[in-house]
Scaffold this active site. Structure first.
Site, PDB file in Angstrom:
ATOM      1  N   GLU A  44       0.828  -1.203   0.000  1.00  0.00           N
ATOM      2  CA  GLU A  44       0.000   0.000   0.000  1.00  0.00           C
ATOM      3  C   GLU A  44       0.864   1.254   0.000  1.00  0.00           C
ATOM      4  O   GLU A  44       0.612   2.198  -0.754  1.00  0.00           O
ATOM      5  CB  GLU A  44      -0.925  -0.009   1.217  1.00  0.00           C
ATOM      6  CG  GLU A  44      -1.958   1.112   1.225  1.00  0.00           C
ATOM      7  CD  GLU A  44      -2.939   0.953   2.376  1.00  0.00           C
ATOM      8  OE1 GLU A  44      -4.004   0.339   2.157  1.00  0.00           O
ATOM      9  OE2 GLU A  44      -2.625   1.417   3.484  1.00  0.00           O
ATOM     10  N   ARG A  90      -3.838  34.417 -15.639  1.00  0.00           N
ATOM     11  CA  ARG A  90      -4.009  35.489 -14.656  1.00  0.00           C
ATOM     12  C   ARG A  90      -2.893  36.508 -14.850  1.00  0.00           C
ATOM     13  O   ARG A  90      -1.711  36.165 -14.903  1.00  0.00           O
ATOM     14  CB  ARG A  90      -3.974  34.917 -13.237  1.00  0.00           C
ATOM     15  CG  ARG A  90      -4.046  35.973 -12.124  1.00  0.00           C
ATOM     16  CD  ARG A  90      -5.416  36.651 -12.104  1.00  0.00           C
ATOM     17  NE  ARG A  90      -5.460  37.688 -11.086  1.00  0.00           N
ATOM     18  CZ  ARG A  90      -5.838  37.469  -9.821  1.00  0.00           C
ATOM     19  NH1 ARG A  90      -6.173  36.248  -9.434  1.00  0.00           N
ATOM     20  NH2 ARG A  90      -5.859  38.460  -8.964  1.00  0.00           N
ATOM     21  N   GLN A  92       8.947  35.717 -10.649  1.00  0.00           N
ATOM     22  CA  GLN A  92       9.898  34.671 -10.281  1.00  0.00           C
ATOM     23  C   GLN A  92       9.475  33.897  -9.035  1.00  0.00           C
ATOM     24  O   GLN A  92       9.678  32.681  -8.951  1.00  0.00           O
ATOM     25  CB  GLN A  92      11.289  35.282 -10.074  1.00  0.00           C
ATOM     26  CG  GLN A  92      12.381  34.240  -9.937  1.00  0.00           C
ATOM     27  CD  GLN A  92      13.753  34.854  -9.802  1.00  0.00           C
ATOM     28  OE1 GLN A  92      14.081  35.410  -8.757  1.00  0.00           O
ATOM     29  NE2 GLN A  92      14.561  34.769 -10.851  1.00  0.00           N
TER      30      GLN A  92
END
Length: 369
Positions: free
Chosen positions: A223, A249, A260
């Site tokens: 798992e 945007r 940056q």
């Protein structure tokens, strides 16, 4: 990453804490044969390998955006399907495997208790032999796929040694509950398993008496190694969404991504995703070569769970208030990622395991939800 078109029909809505929605989405994935990877055709599988399994789970994660669904599927596969295949008797396999492989039988494993999370020795659930039956008493907590599971592999102390038992939801004296619920990965149902003189036939002992510790460690090892294959797909979608947002945007007529501080966060998200994938596929390669993955699975779980949380926080931060809107799903992924640090053993447990395997740190036994 290869695209798996089988999962594009995953149209049922992702509704938190809704058993019907959770079951429908699980069944759609089962119908797409997600449960049959990594198994031979003789065992009812697709005859492919663990690398193919990871590719399919990654595709599912990218399309579903749903860590809860990924958790539910992995609890079923590693908590029940593989243990029955590995340790089940001929009759147990004949009875359970067809349903476990098709998804008509939903399962998982019940380990954690209200007062026992990572310490096997603290488990208080007991099984007592009584004529032709076992009587099981105790309470399990935060069990994935409860209450909708048809059966669970329940770990209990038998003669002071941990053993595994197949318990059905309609057995006398057992209740699969839908509480308590948690916020993380909440599209995977979860709850308590209450065992009050639960009587099951002795034929429901899975594997040898006293072999429970070895069996659950094997299940959790698998798992830990592969649950983040699907979540890597979610991280892939997350990164693509953030890149698109940062391009569209603008701030002062300049795309947000030109900043940056933003571009560096996105670069780190990409590095985390690629490194998590490297770890997952390292485990797959080792399994395909029939090699041990004990150390690699702990390292995979530790790195990938921490990476998912950091990237989820970065994604929500980059998208600002938009990232907190319910329809974007980004704030929900933060909660899911917090849960990812805990299920199958917390990050601290993974560090302890790594240290112990390297010969530093104390010897111990661990387990997870």
């Amino acid at each position: 990453m290869p695209t798996n078109n089988r999962f594009r029909e995953l149209t049922h809505p992702c509704i938190p804490n809704d058993p019907t929605s959770s079951y429908n989405r699980f069944l759609q994935c089962a119908n797409a044969e997600i449960l049959k990877h990594g198994l031979t055709k003789e065992d009812g599988g697709l005859g492919d390998d663990f690398t193919s399994l990871c590719q399919a789970h990654e595709s599912l994660g990218k399309i579903s955006h749903d860590p809860g669904l990924i958790l539910s599927i992995n609890a079923h596969i590693w908590g029940a399907l593989f243990p029955v295949l590995r340790y089940g008797s001929k009759d147990q396999k004949a009875e359970l495997l067809p349903g476990l492989l098709s998804g008509s039988t939903l399962s998982g494993h019940a380990i954690t208790e209200p007062e026992a999370g990572s310490d096997i020795q603290a488990l208080k659930t007991t099984a007592i032999a009584n004529n032709q039956n076992f009587d099981i008493n105790g309470r399990k907590r935060f069990i994935t796929n409860t209450p909708i599971a048809d059966c669970l592999i329940v770990y209990a102390q038998l003669d002071n040694h941990l053993s595994a038992f197949i318990v059905h939801s309609n057995d006398p004296g057992v209740t699969f509950t839908g509480s308590p619920t948690v916020d993380g990965c909440c599209t995977a149902t979860m709850g308590d398993v209450i065992l009050n003189n639960c009587s099951i036939p002795k034929s429901r002992l899975l594997g040898r008496s006293g072999a429970g510790s070895m069996m659950l460690q094997s299940a959790l090892e698998l798992e830990r190694a592969f649950v983040f294959a699907g979540i890597a797909g979610v991280m892939h979608w997350q990164l693509e969404t953030v890149i698109k947002f940062s391009r569209e945007r603008t701030v002062g007529n300049i795309p947000l991504g030109r900043n940056q501080a933003i571009s560096h966060r996105i670069a780190e998200m990409k590095m985390r995703l690629d490194t998590a994938r490297l770890w997952v596929y390292e485990c797959a390669g080792l399994k395909d070569a029939n090699k041990r993955i004990t150390l690699a699975s702990a390292e995979t779980k530790l790195f990938a769970s921490e990476a998912f949380l950091k990237s989820s926080l970065d994604a929500a931060h980059i998208m600002g208030a938009t990232g907190l809107m319910e329809e974007t799903g980004m704030s929900r992924l933060v909660q899911d990622a917090m849960a990812g640090r805990l299920f199958s053993g917390s990050s601290e447990i993974q560090k302890n395991m790594i240290a112990a395997l390297l010969g530093t740190g104390e010897g111990f036994k661990v387990l997870g939800q």
